[in-house]
Design a protein around this motif. Structure first.
Motif, mmCIF file in Angstrom:
data_model
loop_
_atom_site.group_PDB
_atom_site.id
_atom_site.type_symbol
_atom_site.label_atom_id
_atom_site.label_comp_id
_atom_site.label_asym_id
_atom_site.label_seq_id
_atom_site.Cartn_x
_atom_site.Cartn_y
_atom_site.Cartn_z
ATOM 1 N N VAL A 1 0.062 14.526 3.159
ATOM 2 C CA VAL A 1 -0.821 15.662 2.898
ATOM 3 C C VAL A 1 -0.994 15.919 1.407
ATOM 4 C CG1 VAL A 1 -1.056 18.148 3.213
ATOM 5 C CG2 VAL A 1 -0.332 16.728 5.109
ATOM 6 N N HIS A 2 0.091 15.910 0.644
ATOM 7 C CA HIS A 2 0.024 16.348 -0.744
ATOM 8 C C HIS A 2 -0.244 15.236 -1.752
ATOM 9 C CE1 HIS A 2 1.170 20.355 0.372
ATOM 10 N NE2 HIS A 2 2.243 19.903 0.999
ATOM 11 N N HIS A 3 -0.022 14.002 -1.366
ATOM 12 C CA HIS A 3 -0.179 12.914 -2.328
ATOM 13 C C HIS A 3 -1.233 11.919 -1.872
ATOM 14 C CE1 HIS A 3 3.236 14.387 -4.530
ATOM 15 N NE2 HIS A 3 3.955 14.393 -3.425
ATOM 16 N N SER A 4 -2.358 12.417 -1.430
ATOM 17 C CA SER A 4 -3.526 11.642 -0.994
ATOM 18 C C SER A 4 -3.155 10.579 0.022
ATOM 19 C CB SER A 4 -4.258 11.013 -2.187
ATOM 20 O OG SER A 4 -3.465 10.023 -2.803
ATOM 21 N N GLY A 5 -2.384 10.949 1.007
ATOM 22 C CA GLY A 5 -2.010 10.029 2.067
ATOM 23 C C GLY A 5 -3.148 9.706 3.003
ATOM 24 N N VAL A 6 -4.145 10.605 3.073
ATOM 25 C CA VAL A 6 -5.303 10.329 3.920
ATOM 26 C C VAL A 6 -6.050 9.122 3.367
ATOM 27 C CG1 VAL A 6 -7.476 11.281 4.775
ATOM 28 C CG2 VAL A 6 -5.448 12.733 4.625
ATOM 29 N N GLU A 7 -6.133 9.030 2.046
ATOM 30 C CA GLU A 7 -6.760 7.861 1.435
ATOM 31 C C GLU A 7 -5.971 6.605 1.759
ATOM 32 O OE1 GLU A 7 -7.214 8.490 -2.735
ATOM 33 O OE2 GLU A 7 -8.477 10.258 -2.464
ATOM 34 N N ALA A 8 -4.649 6.695 1.751
ATOM 35 C CA ALA A 8 -3.813 5.546 2.095
ATOM 36 C C ALA A 8 -4.022 5.138 3.548
ATOM 37 C CB ALA A 8 -2.345 5.862 1.842
ATOM 38 N N LEU B 1 -10.788 -9.540 10.582
ATOM 39 C CA LEU B 1 -12.044 -10.276 10.538
ATOM 40 C C LEU B 1 -11.861 -11.605 9.817
ATOM 41 C CD1 LEU B 1 -15.074 -10.282 11.170
ATOM 42 C CD2 LEU B 1 -15.437 -9.218 8.950
ATOM 43 N N GLY B 2 -11.095 -11.593 8.725
ATOM 44 C CA GLY B 2 -10.824 -12.828 7.991
ATOM 45 C C GLY B 2 -10.052 -13.834 8.828
ATOM 46 N N CYS B 3 -9.073 -13.359 9.586
ATOM 47 C CA CYS B 3 -8.303 -14.255 10.462
ATOM 48 C C CYS B 3 -9.192 -14.849 11.550
ATOM 49 C CB CYS B 3 -7.141 -13.505 11.091
ATOM 50 S SG CYS B 3 -5.828 -13.106 9.936
ATOM 51 N N LEU C 1 -8.947 0.135 6.750
ATOM 52 C CA LEU C 1 -9.994 -0.762 6.281
ATOM 53 C C LEU C 1 -9.440 -2.141 5.950
ATOM 54 C CD1 LEU C 1 -12.091 1.632 4.029
ATOM 55 C CD2 LEU C 1 -12.706 0.713 6.261
ATOM 56 N N VAL C 2 -8.280 -2.184 5.315
ATOM 57 C CA VAL C 2 -7.673 -3.471 4.981
ATOM 58 C C VAL C 2 -7.298 -4.223 6.254
ATOM 59 C CG1 VAL C 2 -5.618 -4.514 3.938
ATOM 60 C CG2 VAL C 2 -6.901 -2.809 2.683
ATOM 61 N N ALA C 3 -6.759 -3.516 7.251
ATOM 62 C CA ALA C 3 -6.408 -4.166 8.513
ATOM 63 C C ALA C 3 -7.647 -4.744 9.189
ATOM 64 C CB ALA C 3 -5.695 -3.180 9.434
#
Length: 200
Positions: A149-156, A169-171, A162-164
């Motif tokens: 919540v406090h350290h931009s975990g939503v962005e993480a 898709l790459g695999c 997105l990375v997953a």
């Protein structure tokens, strides 16, 4: 579980017993995953933080810690995750037989799916804190929530998703490319009209 489920299926009112069997199955799977996660996290932490002076057999020490002092915390996190998984499965089964509209069913299943993703994300970091610092699961979960919540975990969380997706898709693209290359090589090497290996 399959023998117990087969015996339970013959009972007249087996819904509660089947639900408990499903919960115990998911709980066992989640506990195994949590112990493996804590063992790997403890091993990597030993290597990363104690690099010049790594103690002997860090994996054995991490596994011992995961199945002794941290086992209760890992089981609690596994119980939460397995309860949500069981709820999702039972909701899917109940939604097939429910008279309510498809929109309500889809909305409820979507909310349960979001909560499941959030819980898995938090459990992953909580298990890591349990393995590294020996915290209780509740304390590790609070610290993970504070981080989220406090350290931009939503962005993480969004970046991780997105990375997953990109990696999946790459695999898939890499697998299709390898299959196509092997097929072209096989056709060039053996010809299109020759007998295949299972036909010879």
């Amino acid at each position: 579980w399959s023998a117990a489920l087969a015996a339970t299926a013959q009972l007249p009112r087996q819904a509660a017993a089947s639900s408990l069997l499903l919960l115990s199955f998911f709980w066992t799977l989640q506990t195994i995953k949590a112990v493996v996660h804590a063992t790997v996290a403890g091993t990597v932490a030993s290597w990363y933080f104690l690099s010049p002076h790594v103690p002997p057999s860090p994996t054995k020490r991490a596994l011992r810690r995961a199945v002794t002092t941290s086992f209760g915390s890992l089981c609690l996190g596994a119980l939460l995750a397995s309860s949500l998984q069981t709820t999702r499965v039972l909701s899917r089964v109940a939604s097939r037989h429910a008279p309510c509209g498809a929109g309500v069913r889809s909305g409820c299943l979507c909310v349960l799916g979001f909560v499941d993703v959030l819980l898995r994300f938090c459990n992953e970091y909580a298990y890591t804190q349990v393995a590294l610092y020996g915290k209780t699961f509740t304390r590790a979960s609070r610290d993970t929530w504070t981080l989220l919540v406090h350290h931009s975990g939503v962005e993480a969380l969004l970046q991780r998703d997105l990375v997953a997706s990109a990696l999946s898709l790459g695999c898939a693209a890499g697998g299709l490319a390898c299959a196509a290359l092997c097929g072209m090589w096989g056709r060039a090497a053996f010809g299109a009209g020759s007998a295949l290996w299972w036909q010879a």
